[in-house]
Scaffold this motif. Sequence first.
Motif, PDB file in Angstrom:
ATOM      1  N   LYS A  72      53.080   2.789  12.006  1.00 45.34           N
ATOM      2  CA  LYS A  72      52.195   1.847  12.676  1.00 45.34           C
ATOM      3  C   LYS A  72      51.164   2.596  13.511  1.00 45.34           C
ATOM      4  O   LYS A  72      51.458   3.655  14.057  1.00 45.34           O
ATOM      5  CB  LYS A  72      52.991   0.926  13.610  1.00 45.34           C
ATOM      6  N   VAL A  74      48.990   1.442  16.723  1.00 42.51           N
ATOM      7  CA  VAL A  74      48.967   0.325  17.674  1.00 42.51           C
ATOM      8  C   VAL A  74      47.836   0.514  18.683  1.00 42.51           C
ATOM      9  O   VAL A  74      47.654   1.609  19.219  1.00 42.51           O
ATOM     10  CB  VAL A  74      50.309   0.242  18.442  1.00 42.51           C
ATOM     11  N   ASP A  83      53.766   0.740  25.595  1.00 40.19           N
ATOM     12  CA  ASP A  83      54.174   0.851  24.200  1.00 40.19           C
ATOM     13  C   ASP A  83      55.244   1.932  24.102  1.00 40.19           C
ATOM     14  O   ASP A  83      55.098   3.010  24.683  1.00 40.19           O
ATOM     15  CB  ASP A  83      52.965   1.201  23.331  1.00 40.19           C
ATOM     16  N   GLN A 110      45.398   4.662  21.330  1.00 35.98           N
ATOM     17  CA  GLN A 110      46.238   4.092  20.295  1.00 35.98           C
ATOM     18  C   GLN A 110      47.491   4.949  20.184  1.00 35.98           C
ATOM     19  O   GLN A 110      47.482   6.119  20.566  1.00 35.98           O
ATOM     20  CB  GLN A 110      45.500   4.086  18.953  1.00 35.98           C
ATOM     21  N   TYR A 132      47.875  -3.989  15.392  1.00 35.59           N
ATOM     22  CA  TYR A 132      48.439  -2.778  14.807  1.00 35.59           C
ATOM     23  C   TYR A 132      48.380  -2.803  13.288  1.00 35.59           C
ATOM     24  O   TYR A 132      48.497  -3.836  12.650  1.00 35.59           O
ATOM     25  CB  TYR A 132      49.857  -2.497  15.310  1.00 35.59           C
TER      26      TYR A 132
END
Length: 182
Positions: A72, A74, A83, A110, A132
Amino acid sequence: MKLIETELKGCFIVEPKVFGDSRGYFFESFNEKKFQAEIGQSIHFIQDNQSFSSYGVLRGLHAQRGNSAQAKLVRVLQGEILDVAVDVRKGSASFGMHISVKLTAENKKQLFVPRGFLHGFVVLSETAEVFYKCDNGYDKEAEVGARFDDPAFGIDWKLPKEALIISEKDELHPPFTAENWF
């Protein structure tokens, strides 16, 4: 784009180069060719997901196993989240370890979470919109999870437990044991 490798091998913080002036800003949020060159592996994202959540919503910890495992990328479009990625790759030097990164609409950072990691986040702002990319589609049969508050991880979610809003499904995840994972 600047890639910062974390202490979890293969897990990167991505800092885009932002160009701003009196009109606003512009940045390239993703370029497959540059991204693959920077991380040294072929990643082809096939699905984009977006969620909107309120303060205290905790989503996770989730992953998919086997041929359905997902990497992923994100980022936050609005608001602020913490996160979290947990390495559950058997044989990894960082097995069972986690990292946490504040992603915000303002910092535009990110997090790249490779396959073989649990992933989750908690909303720290009034609301947050999270976007994402995934390199594999959702497969309910391959879905796994672990408790967000499992002492084996020792994750500091930055909010008191009574402020957390957790789905029934996530509340029912089993505790982490090394035998359960990839």
